[in-house]
Design a protein around this motif. Structure first.
Motif, PDB file in Angstrom:
ATOM      1  N   CYS A   1      13.588  38.200   3.056  1.00 28.49           N
ATOM      2  CA  CYS A   1      12.249  38.510   2.564  1.00 28.49           C
ATOM      3  C   CYS A   1      11.943  39.907   3.086  1.00 28.49           C
ATOM      4  O   CYS A   1      12.146  40.173   4.275  1.00 28.49           O
ATOM      5  N   PHE A   2      11.477  40.772   2.222  1.00 26.93           N
ATOM      6  CA  PHE A   2      11.099  42.120   2.660  1.00 26.93           C
ATOM      7  C   PHE A   2       9.587  42.143   2.863  1.00 26.93           C
ATOM      8  O   PHE A   2       8.831  42.195   1.891  1.00 26.93           O
ATOM      9  N   LEU A   3       9.150  42.096   4.126  1.00 28.66           N
ATOM     10  CA  LEU A   3       7.709  42.107   4.409  1.00 28.66           C
ATOM     11  C   LEU A   3       7.270  43.535   4.656  1.00 28.66           C
ATOM     12  O   LEU A   3       7.854  44.230   5.495  1.00 28.66           O
ATOM     13  N   LEU A   4       6.247  43.955   3.925  1.00 29.69           N
ATOM     14  CA  LEU A   4       5.791  45.340   4.044  1.00 29.69           C
ATOM     15  C   LEU A   4       4.633  45.388   5.020  1.00 29.69           C
ATOM     16  O   LEU A   4       3.608  44.745   4.796  1.00 29.69           O
ATOM     17  N   VAL A   5       4.817  46.102   6.113  1.00 25.03           N
ATOM     18  CA  VAL A   5       3.757  46.118   7.129  1.00 25.03           C
ATOM     19  C   VAL A   5       3.274  47.537   7.386  1.00 25.03           C
ATOM     20  O   VAL A   5       4.057  48.487   7.397  1.00 25.03           O
ATOM     21  N   ASP A   6       1.958  47.637   7.583  1.00 26.98           N
ATOM     22  CA  ASP A   6       1.353  48.908   7.977  1.00 26.98           C
ATOM     23  C   ASP A   6       1.666  49.083   9.463  1.00 26.98           C
ATOM     24  O   ASP A   6       1.231  48.288  10.293  1.00 26.98           O
ATOM     25  N   GLU A   7       2.435  50.121   9.782  1.00 30.96           N
ATOM     26  CA  GLU A   7       2.888  50.297  11.168  1.00 30.96           C
ATOM     27  C   GLU A   7       1.741  50.405  12.164  1.00 30.96           C
ATOM     28  O   GLU A   7       1.907  50.126  13.345  1.00 30.96           O
ATOM     29  N   ALA A   8       0.565  50.828  11.668  1.00 31.85           N
ATOM     30  CA  ALA A   8      -0.568  51.027  12.577  1.00 31.85           C
ATOM     31  C   ALA A   8      -1.399  49.755  12.732  1.00 31.85           C
ATOM     32  O   ALA A   8      -2.354  49.720  13.506  1.00 31.85           O
ATOM     33  N   ASN A   9      -1.052  48.708  12.005  1.00 27.47           N
ATOM     34  CA  ASN A   9      -1.881  47.501  11.992  1.00 27.47           C
ATOM     35  C   ASN A   9      -1.198  46.373  12.775  1.00 27.47           C
ATOM     36  O   ASN A   9      -0.334  45.663  12.260  1.00 27.47           O
ATOM     37  N   GLU A  10      -1.614  46.217  14.034  1.00 28.76           N
ATOM     38  CA  GLU A  10      -0.956  45.241  14.925  1.00 28.76           C
ATOM     39  C   GLU A  10      -1.058  43.815  14.392  1.00 28.76           C
ATOM     40  O   GLU A  10      -0.131  43.018  14.510  1.00 28.76           O
ATOM     41  N   GLN A  11      -2.222  43.507  13.807  1.00 27.62           N
ATOM     42  CA  GLN A  11      -2.452  42.154  13.301  1.00 27.62           C
ATOM     43  C   GLN A  11      -1.455  41.824  12.186  1.00 27.62           C
ATOM     44  O   GLN A  11      -0.874  40.738  12.141  1.00 27.62           O
ATOM     45  N   GLU A  12      -1.238  42.799  11.316  1.00 33.87           N
ATOM     46  CA  GLU A  12      -0.302  42.606  10.205  1.00 33.87           C
ATOM     47  C   GLU A  12       1.115  42.350  10.726  1.00 33.87           C
ATOM     48  O   GLU A  12       1.836  41.485  10.232  1.00 33.87           O
ATOM     49  N   ILE A  13       1.495  43.121  11.734  1.00 38.69           N
ATOM     50  CA  ILE A  13       2.843  42.962  12.301  1.00 38.69           C
ATOM     51  C   ILE A  13       2.965  41.578  12.938  1.00 38.69           C
ATOM     52  O   ILE A  13       3.957  40.872  12.747  1.00 38.69           O
ATOM     53  N   LEU A  14       1.903  41.170  13.633  1.00 35.74           N
ATOM     54  CA  LEU A  14       1.903  39.863  14.300  1.00 35.74           C
ATOM     55  C   LEU A  14       2.080  38.723  13.294  1.00 35.74           C
ATOM     56  O   LEU A  14       2.881  37.803  13.499  1.00 35.74           O
ATOM     57  N   ILE A  15       1.348  38.803  12.188  1.00 34.29           N
ATOM     58  CA  ILE A  15       1.438  37.750  11.158  1.00 34.29           C
ATOM     59  C   ILE A  15       2.855  37.715  10.575  1.00 34.29           C
ATOM     60  O   ILE A  15       3.454  36.653  10.395  1.00 34.29           O
ATOM     61  N   SER A  16       3.407  38.902  10.320  1.00 31.74           N
ATOM     62  CA  SER A  16       4.754  38.962   9.733  1.00 31.74           C
ATOM     63  C   SER A  16       5.789  38.405  10.705  1.00 31.74           C
ATOM     64  O   SER A  16       6.734  37.729  10.300  1.00 31.74           O
ATOM     65  N   GLU A  17       5.610  38.700  11.993  1.00 30.38           N
ATOM     66  CA  GLU A  17       6.552  38.176  12.993  1.00 30.38           C
ATOM     67  C   GLU A  17       6.448  36.654  13.082  1.00 30.38           C
ATOM     68  O   GLU A  17       7.452  35.952  13.211  1.00 30.38           O
ATOM     69  N   ARG A  18       5.222  36.143  12.979  1.00 26.94           N
ATOM     70  CA  ARG A  18       5.028  34.681  13.019  1.00 26.94           C
ATOM     71  C   ARG A  18       5.724  34.035  11.818  1.00 26.94           C
ATOM     72  O   ARG A  18       6.405  33.027  11.933  1.00 26.94           O
ATOM     73  N   PHE A  19       5.555  34.661  10.657  1.00 22.15           N
ATOM     74  CA  PHE A  19       6.203  34.176   9.431  1.00 22.15           C
ATOM     75  C   PHE A  19       7.724  34.144   9.632  1.00 22.15           C
ATOM     76  O   PHE A  19       8.391  33.145   9.359  1.00 22.15           O
ATOM     77  N   ARG A  20       8.273  35.268  10.146  1.00 23.14           N
ATOM     78  CA  ARG A  20       9.728  35.350  10.381  1.00 23.14           C
ATOM     79  C   ARG A  20      10.189  34.240  11.327  1.00 23.14           C
ATOM     80  O   ARG A  20      11.200  33.576  11.082  1.00 23.14           O
ATOM     81  N   ASP A  21       9.426  34.017  12.404  1.00 22.05           N
ATOM     82  CA  ASP A  21       9.832  33.024  13.405  1.00 22.05           C
ATOM     83  C   ASP A  21       9.806  31.610  12.827  1.00 22.05           C
ATOM     84  O   ASP A  21      10.723  30.824  13.052  1.00 22.05           O
TER      85      ASP A  21
END
Ligand SMILES: Cc1cc2nc3c(=O)[nH]c(=O)nc-3n(C[C@H](O)[C@H](O)[C@H](O)COP(=O)(O)OP(=O)(O)OC[C@H]3O[C@@H](n4cnc5c(N)ncnc54)[C@H](O)[C@@H]3O)c2cc1C
Length: 447
Positions: free
Chosen positions: A368-388
């Motif tokens: 899955c290619f998740l597109l994250v705004d590098e400056a948005n910590e919340q977005e990265i956190l959600i994507s990491e949770r999804f990956r896990d």
């Protein structure tokens, strides 16, 4: 600015500046460099083409030196009679295949276009041809490696088979630069198929496409490639490359053989199965024209870059948000592909993420290619949770958190979940024995 380039990869992992870059094009200098770094406890990150996707080439701590081997890139020897060749680590796999053409041979693993043999050994790369020909583990015969002390070893002879001692080749393939520097690789080669064809089959749902793929695996039809893209991935390539494809899940196939009759037989069999009412195949196109086939596969190969077109404002310009990609990489036994894709679809809805899906379906491996705004910590956190959560589901199906991209720094916690503490203790003991000062690619594979 060179230091800045070497502080980062293509993924979402935060950059860490190295203190220097050493460009090396021979084994003796690699040995000297490692001896010096080992003596002074300086971290060493080998940077090949930097196309890895899990933070592998991002320095794991301050004060690291980057070894750049991109000039160490020659094809040393081809042995057509033995179906092998010997190469330096900085050689790009596509360039290698260009040079092998005159012998009617090729090297099958096909990851990112810029990737090199050294980097591919590092991550145990594979790609679209792996289910027919295997990954780097199956296709690397022997290595020369410089250990952190500067000592130079060979892992194996060039004989096609060998029972001589522990399998050191496979220890280094997939070690992500954490054990030593590969300075030469002997690679197994395959004959270029004389007849081939490519096909595109569209299905009403991802589940139909996945079940059809699993069925083809079970039938043991000797396809060259078997890939799936979901409708979101198809939309992304339409947006990025103006493809005009119907936005439905698609199964892409490559047929290859030694005679027309052989390939024709495979095509007929697959067509017959696709028309089975159970799979509801809606559209089916087959081409024997190599130019058309190449076009079809180039769309698939560029799907990672195409994904960015799904996010408005994506780009690198000053006024735009800097969008990076978090790429998942689970693999399950091929018969479980429909199940893990179903779970993934549920997780996409649960976490509200945009995640086009592209599968090496023959291997039960997908991204899955998740597109994250590098400056948005919340977005990265959600994507990491999804990956896990996805990785945990795959592990629960006797699968893995990484089929081909490696652990890097992003999946270290998942490695423990997958293999358990005993296996990790043994890996740590091996690392300690080979690299007691912990200089090689610190912070990768384990914490
Ligand atoms: C568009 C795109 C598509 C991709 N598709 C695939 C795919 O289908 N399949 C797949 O497997 N991957 C894929 N990848 C990921 C990537 O191409 C692979 O991980 C590749 O193996 C990395 O090679 P590299 O030369 O860029 O290595 P780098 O990223 O530079 O390094 C990778 C790792 O190897 C280590 N390393 C490099 N050289 C040496 C050496 N000489 N000795 C010891 N360690 C070394 C590095 O330290 C690092 O840990 C894709 C990437 C992109 C951008």
């Amino acid at each position: 600015s060179d230091l800045k380039v070497r502080s980062k990869d293509l993924s979402y992992h935060e950059p860490v500046m190295p203190v220097g870059i050493v460009s090396i094009a021979n084994e003796e200098d690699v040995s000297k460099a490692l001896r010096i770094c080992n003596k002074h406890g300086v971290g060493v990150v080998v940077f090949a083409a930097g196309t890895s996707l899990e933070g592998q080439v991002v320095p794991g701590r301050e004060g690291c030196v980057v070894l750049d081997l991109s000039m160490f890139d020659k094809l040393v020897a081809v042995h057509p009679g033995d179906l092998d060749c010997v190469v330096q680590p900085g050689l790009n796999w596509m360039e290698l295949n260009n040079q092998l053409k005159e012998h009617g041979l090729f090297f099958p693993p096909d990851p990112g276009a810029a990737a090199t043999i050294g980097g591919m050994c590092g991550t145990c790369a594979s790609g679209t041809l792996a289910w027919r020909y295997g990954t780097m583990k199956e296709n690397v015969l022997a290595l020369r490696v410089v250990l952190p002390t500067g000592e130079i070893i060979k892992t194996r002879s060039r004989a096609t088979k060998s029972s001589a001692g522990y399998d050191l080749t496979r220890l280094f393939v997939g070690s992500e630069g954490t054990l030593g520097v590969i300075t030469q690789a002997t690679l197994r080669l395959k004959k270029i198929p004389t007849v081939s064809a490519a096909a595109k089959f569209q299905f009403p749902t991802l589940d139909h496409a996945a079940r059809f793929s699993s069925f083809l695996v079970k039938r043991c039809i000797p396809l060259q490639r078997l890939e799936v893209m979901d409708e979101i991935a198809v939309r992304s390539v339409n947006l990025a490359f103006d493809q005009g494809l119907p936005e439905r899940p698609v199964v892409l196939l490559d047929f290859a053989g030694t005679s027309e009759a052989d390939v024709e037989g495979q095509i007929k069999e697959v067509e017959r199965l696709a028309r089975d009412a159970e799979f509801k195949c809606e559209d089916l196109a087959i081409t024997k024209d190599p130019v058309q086939a190449e076009k079809l596969w180039s769309v698939r190969k560029r799907a990672l870059f195409a994904a960015k077109s799904l996010r408005e404002g994506a780009g690198h310009g000053k006024s735009k948000t800097r969008i990076a990609t978090l790429t998942t990489d689970v693999a399950v036994p091929p018969s479980r592909l429909p199940d893990i894709l179903e779970v993934t679809r549920q997780l996409i809805v649960k976490h509200g993420v945009v995640a086009p899906i592209v599968a090496h379906a023959g291997d039960g491996n997908f991204h899955c290619f998740l597109l994250v705004d590098e400056a948005n910590e919340q977005e990265i956190l959600i994507s990491e949770r999804f990956r896990d959560e996805m990785a945990e589901a795959a592990i629960g199906m006797e699968g893995t958190c990484t089929g081909e991209h490696g652990v890097g720094s992003g999946k270290r916690h998942l490695l423990v979940k997958e293999l358990g503490p005993g296996a990790i203790r043994l890996m740590r003991a091996l690392k300690k024995a080979v690299d007691p000062n912990g200089i090689m690619n610190p912070g990768k594979v384990f914490e």
